[in-house]
Design a protein around this motif. Structure first.
Motif, PDB file in Angstrom:
ATOM      1  N   LYS A   1       0.830  -1.203   0.000  1.00 17.71           N
ATOM      2  CA  LYS A   1       0.000   0.000   0.000  1.00 17.71           C
ATOM      3  C   LYS A   1       0.867   1.256   0.000  1.00 17.71           C
ATOM      4  CE  LYS A   1      -4.071  -1.962   0.148  1.00 17.71           C
ATOM      5  NZ  LYS A   1      -5.015  -1.815  -0.971  1.00 17.71           N
ATOM      6  N   LYS A   2       1.950   1.220   0.761  1.00 18.50           N
ATOM      7  CA  LYS A   2       2.849   2.375   0.778  1.00 18.50           C
ATOM      8  C   LYS A   2       3.454   2.621  -0.598  1.00 18.50           C
ATOM      9  CE  LYS A   2       4.205   2.316   5.645  1.00 18.50           C
ATOM     10  NZ  LYS A   2       5.331   2.117   6.588  1.00 18.50           N
ATOM     11  N   GLU A   3       3.921   1.536  -1.247  1.00 15.79           N
ATOM     12  CA  GLU A   3       4.473   1.685  -2.598  1.00 15.79           C
ATOM     13  C   GLU A   3       3.430   2.239  -3.554  1.00 15.79           C
ATOM     14  OE1 GLU A   3       5.944  -2.118  -3.641  1.00 15.79           O
ATOM     15  OE2 GLU A   3       7.658  -2.060  -2.244  1.00 15.79           O
ATOM     16  N   ARG A   4       2.203   1.741  -3.434  1.00 17.06           N
ATOM     17  CA  ARG A   4       1.132   2.233  -4.300  1.00 17.06           C
ATOM     18  C   ARG A   4       0.858   3.706  -4.032  1.00 17.06           C
ATOM     19  NH1 ARG A   4      -0.946   2.152  -9.155  1.00 17.06           N
ATOM     20  NH2 ARG A   4      -3.212   2.557  -9.174  1.00 17.06           N
ATOM     21  N   ILE A   5       0.891   4.095  -2.752  1.00 17.30           N
ATOM     22  CA  ILE A   5       0.660   5.505  -2.401  1.00 17.30           C
ATOM     23  C   ILE A   5       1.750   6.381  -2.974  1.00 17.30           C
ATOM     24  CG2 ILE A   5       0.651   7.107  -0.446  1.00 17.30           C
ATOM     25  CD1 ILE A   5      -0.798   4.875   1.133  1.00 17.30           C
ATOM     26  N   VAL A   6       3.008   5.911  -2.883  1.00 15.59           N
ATOM     27  CA  VAL A   6       4.119   6.686  -3.450  1.00 15.59           C
ATOM     28  C   VAL A   6       3.964   6.818  -4.961  1.00 15.59           C
ATOM     29  CG1 VAL A   6       6.605   6.684  -3.818  1.00 15.59           C
ATOM     30  CG2 VAL A   6       5.688   6.103  -1.578  1.00 15.59           C
ATOM     31  N   GLU A   7       3.569   5.692  -5.614  1.00 17.66           N
ATOM     32  CA  GLU A   7       3.376   5.723  -7.062  1.00 17.66           C
ATOM     33  C   GLU A   7       2.269   6.700  -7.448  1.00 17.66           C
ATOM     34  OE1 GLU A   7       2.277   2.585 -10.680  1.00 17.66           O
ATOM     35  OE2 GLU A   7       2.547   1.885  -8.609  1.00 17.66           O
ATOM     36  N   LEU A   8       1.160   6.644  -6.724  1.00 19.42           N
ATOM     37  CA  LEU A   8       0.062   7.564  -7.013  1.00 19.42           C
ATOM     38  C   LEU A   8       0.449   9.010  -6.744  1.00 19.42           C
ATOM     39  CD1 LEU A   8      -2.923   5.534  -5.519  1.00 19.42           C
ATOM     40  CD2 LEU A   8      -2.391   5.857  -7.938  1.00 19.42           C
ATOM     41  N   ALA A   9       1.248   9.225  -5.696  1.00 21.21           N
ATOM     42  CA  ALA A   9       1.696  10.588  -5.404  1.00 21.21           C
ATOM     43  C   ALA A   9       2.567  11.119  -6.540  1.00 21.21           C
ATOM     44  CB  ALA A   9       2.454  10.609  -4.079  1.00 21.21           C
ATOM     45  N   CYS A  10       3.449  10.237  -7.074  1.00 23.38           N
ATOM     46  CA  CYS A  10       4.280  10.647  -8.211  1.00 23.38           C
ATOM     47  C   CYS A  10       3.419  10.986  -9.423  1.00 23.38           C
ATOM     48  CB  CYS A  10       5.281   9.545  -8.542  1.00 23.38           C
ATOM     49  SG  CYS A  10       6.512   9.262  -7.262  1.00 23.38           S
ATOM     50  N   GLN A  11       2.402  10.145  -9.656  1.00 21.26           N
ATOM     51  CA  GLN A  11       1.509  10.419 -10.779  1.00 21.26           C
ATOM     52  C   GLN A  11       0.755  11.732 -10.579  1.00 21.26           C
ATOM     53  OE1 GLN A  11      -1.037   7.054 -11.349  1.00 21.26           O
ATOM     54  NE2 GLN A  11       0.642   5.653 -11.893  1.00 21.26           N
ATOM     55  N   VAL A  12       0.327  11.983  -9.356  1.00 19.68           N
ATOM     56  CA  VAL A  12      -0.367  13.243  -9.083  1.00 19.68           C
ATOM     57  C   VAL A  12       0.555  14.437  -9.316  1.00 19.68           C
ATOM     58  CG1 VAL A  12      -1.411  14.614  -7.234  1.00 19.68           C
ATOM     59  CG2 VAL A  12      -2.045  12.222  -7.502  1.00 19.68           C
ATOM     60  N   ASP A  13       1.799  14.306  -8.866  1.00 20.27           N
ATOM     61  CA  ASP A  13       2.757  15.387  -9.096  1.00 20.27           C
ATOM     62  C   ASP A  13       2.985  15.621 -10.590  1.00 20.27           C
ATOM     63  OD1 ASP A  13       2.991  15.714  -6.400  1.00 20.27           O
ATOM     64  OD2 ASP A  13       4.762  14.417  -6.217  1.00 20.27           O
ATOM     65  N   TYR A  14       3.101  14.511 -11.348  1.00 18.48           N
ATOM     66  CA  TYR A  14       3.311  14.624 -12.792  1.00 18.48           C
ATOM     67  C   TYR A  14       2.117  15.299 -13.459  1.00 18.48           C
ATOM     68  CZ  TYR A  14       3.855  13.197 -17.664  1.00 18.48           C
ATOM     69  OH  TYR A  14       3.945  13.200 -19.018  1.00 18.48           O
ATOM     70  N   LEU A  15       0.901  14.871 -13.040  1.00 20.46           N
ATOM     71  CA  LEU A  15      -0.301  15.462 -13.639  1.00 20.46           C
ATOM     72  C   LEU A  15      -0.428  16.939 -13.274  1.00 20.46           C
ATOM     73  CD1 LEU A  15      -2.839  12.558 -13.036  1.00 20.46           C
ATOM     74  CD2 LEU A  15      -1.814  13.225 -15.209  1.00 20.46           C
ATOM     75  N   ASN A  16      -0.074  17.280 -12.060  1.00 20.67           N
ATOM     76  CA  ASN A  16      -0.113  18.694 -11.669  1.00 20.67           C
ATOM     77  C   ASN A  16       0.880  19.516 -12.486  1.00 20.67           C
ATOM     78  OD1 ASN A  16      -2.107  18.339  -9.728  1.00 20.67           O
ATOM     79  ND2 ASN A  16      -0.622  17.832  -8.127  1.00 20.67           N
ATOM     80  N   LYS A  17       2.065  18.918 -12.711  1.00 20.99           N
ATOM     81  CA  LYS A  17       3.072  19.606 -13.528  1.00 20.99           C
ATOM     82  C   LYS A  17       2.571  19.804 -14.947  1.00 20.99           C
ATOM     83  CE  LYS A  17       7.954  19.316 -14.818  1.00 20.99           C
ATOM     84  NZ  LYS A  17       9.179  18.492 -14.731  1.00 20.99           N
TER      85      LYS A  17
END
Length: 332
Positions: free
Chosen positions: A213-229
Motif C-alpha cells: 500500500k505504501k508503494e502504491r501511495i508513493v506511485e500515485l503521489a508521483c503520478q499526481v505530481d506529474y499530472l499537476n506539472k
C-alpha cells in the motif's frame, strides 16, 4: 442407620486463668445423627442433632444436643451473628476450628465433681475472644465406663475407616485433578505457541500488505505530481495562446479603425516610372540581341532573383497602400 463420628479436642478453661500449660486436653466424640441444623425455621419438632461424649481418660460426661437446647443456650449475639448461627454451630459441633477467618474453640470449665460446662469461644484475635454460648454436661456413672470405652474404640475404628476411605477418594480425585490440570497447562502452552505463531504470521502478512500500500501511495503521489506539472504547463501554454490571441484581436481592432494614409510623394512616382522604363528597355534589348534566351536567363538569374524579391516586396507594399486608398480619404 449409619451415623457420622467426629473426634476432636477441647481445652480446659479456668475462669481465673490458672490452668497449667501441661494440662491434658479433653477429648470429645460427636455422634452426628445426620439431621439438617436449621434454627431459623419455625417448627414444633425438637430433633436431636448429635450426642456429645467428653472424657479426660478418667471420667466421662455426655449430653444430647437438641434443637431447643441450641436455641436457648446459643442465642444471636455479637459473637454469634444470626445470619451465620446455623453454620457456626454445625461446624463447631463437628470439630471445625476456623470459620470465615476466625478461630472457634470448645473450652471445658469444671463446675463440680459431677458437672462440667462446655463453652464455645469465638476468637477475634489470639487473646481476644467472646463466648457464643455454653452447655452443662453431667458425669456418667462408673458402671458405664466399660461400655463407653468399647463404644469409643468401635466408633474410632469406624471413623478411622471412613476417614481412610474419604482420604483415598480425595487422593484419587486430587490425582485426577492434577492430571486434568497438567493437560490444561499443556493445552494452554500449545495455544500460546499457536497464538504467537499466528500473530507473527498475521503481522508479516500485514507488513507485506502495508508495504504494498505504501508503494502504491508513493506511485500515485508521483503520478499526481506529474499530472499537476502537466496541468501547470498546459495552463501556461493556454495563457500564452490567450495572450497571442489578445494581441491578434487588438491588432485586428486597430486595423478596423480608419487611418490617415500619407500621400504618395513625387519622388516615389518618379522612382516607379524609372523602374518601369528600365524593365521595358531591358526586355527590348534582350529581344533585339542574338544572345540566346537561356544564356540571358543564366546570366541574370542571380541578380534578377534578388531584384525580383525586392520588387515583389515593394509591389506588395504598394498594393497594400493602393487598396487602402480606394476606401479611405486622403488629406493633401
Amino acid at each position: 442407620m449409619n451415623y457420622l463420628f467426629y473426634f476432636y479436642e477441647a481445652i480446659q478453661d479456668d475462669e481465673k486463668d490458672t490452668v497449667p500449660e501441661t494440662q491434658e486436653p479433653y477429648y470429645v466424640q460427636c455422634q452426628w445423627f445426620n439431621e439438617t441444623l436449621d434454627l431459623d425455621q419455625e417448627t414444633t419438632e425438637n430433633p436431636d442433632y448429635c450426642l456429645l461424649t467428653v472424657t479426660d481418660l478418667a471420667n466421662y460426661w455426655q449430653i444430647t444436643i437438641t434443637r431447643d437446647m441450641l436455641i436457648e443456650k446459643f442465642p444471636p449475639s455479637n459473637c454469634l451473628i444470626h445470619k451465620f448461627r446455623n453454620k457456626v454451630l454445625r461446624l463447631s459441633l463437628q470439630g471445625s476450628q476456623w470459620i470465615h477467618g476466625h478461630q472457634i474453640q470448645w473450652a471445658i470449665v469444671i463446675k463440680n465433681d459431677d458437672q462440667i460446662e462446655m463453652k464455645l469461644r469465638v476468637h477475634y484475635f489470639d487473646s481476644i475472644y467472646g463466648i457464643a454460648g455454653s452447655v452443662n454436661m453431667d458425669k456418667l456413672s462408673d458402671e458405664r465406663k466399660s461400655e463407653l470405652n468399647k463404644a469409643w474404640y468401635k466408633n474410632s475404628a469406624i471413623a478411622s475407616r471412613k476417614s481412610n476411605e474419604t482420604e483415598e477418594a480425595l487422593n484419587i480425585r486430587h490425582k485426577d485433578i492434577q492430571d486434568i490440570n497438567q493437560k490444561l497447562r499443556d493445552a494452554l502452552e500449545s495455544l500460546k505457541k499457536e497464538s504467537i505463531e499466528s500473530r507473527l504470521t498475521l503481522f508479516s502478512n500485514f507488513s507485506k500488505v502495508l508495504n504494498a500500500k505504501k508503494e502504491r501511495i508513493v506511485e500515485l503521489a508521483c503520478q499526481v505530481d506529474y499530472l499537476n506539472k502537466r496541468k501547470r504547463e498546459d495552463n501556461d501554454e493556454d495563457n500564452d495562446d490567450t495572450r497571442s490571441r489578445k494581441k491578434i484581436s487588438s491588432a485586428q481592432i486597430e486595423e478596423s479603425f480608419p487611418q490617415v494614409v500619407e500621400p504618395i510623394q513625387q519622388s516615389q512616382t518618379n522612382l516607379i516610372k524609372q523602374e518601369e522604363l528600365s524593365q521595358s528597355q531591358f526586355s527590348q534589348s534582350s529581344q533585339s540581341s542574338h544572345i540566346p534566351k537561356n544564356i540571358i536567363n543564366l546570366s541574370m538569374s542571380d541578380s534578377e532573383e534578388e531584384y525580383n524579391d525586392e520588387e515583389e516586396e515593394e509591389e506588395d507594399e504598394f498594393e497594400a497602400l493602393f487598396n487602402k486608398s480606394k476606401t479611405k480619404k486622403f488629406d493633401f
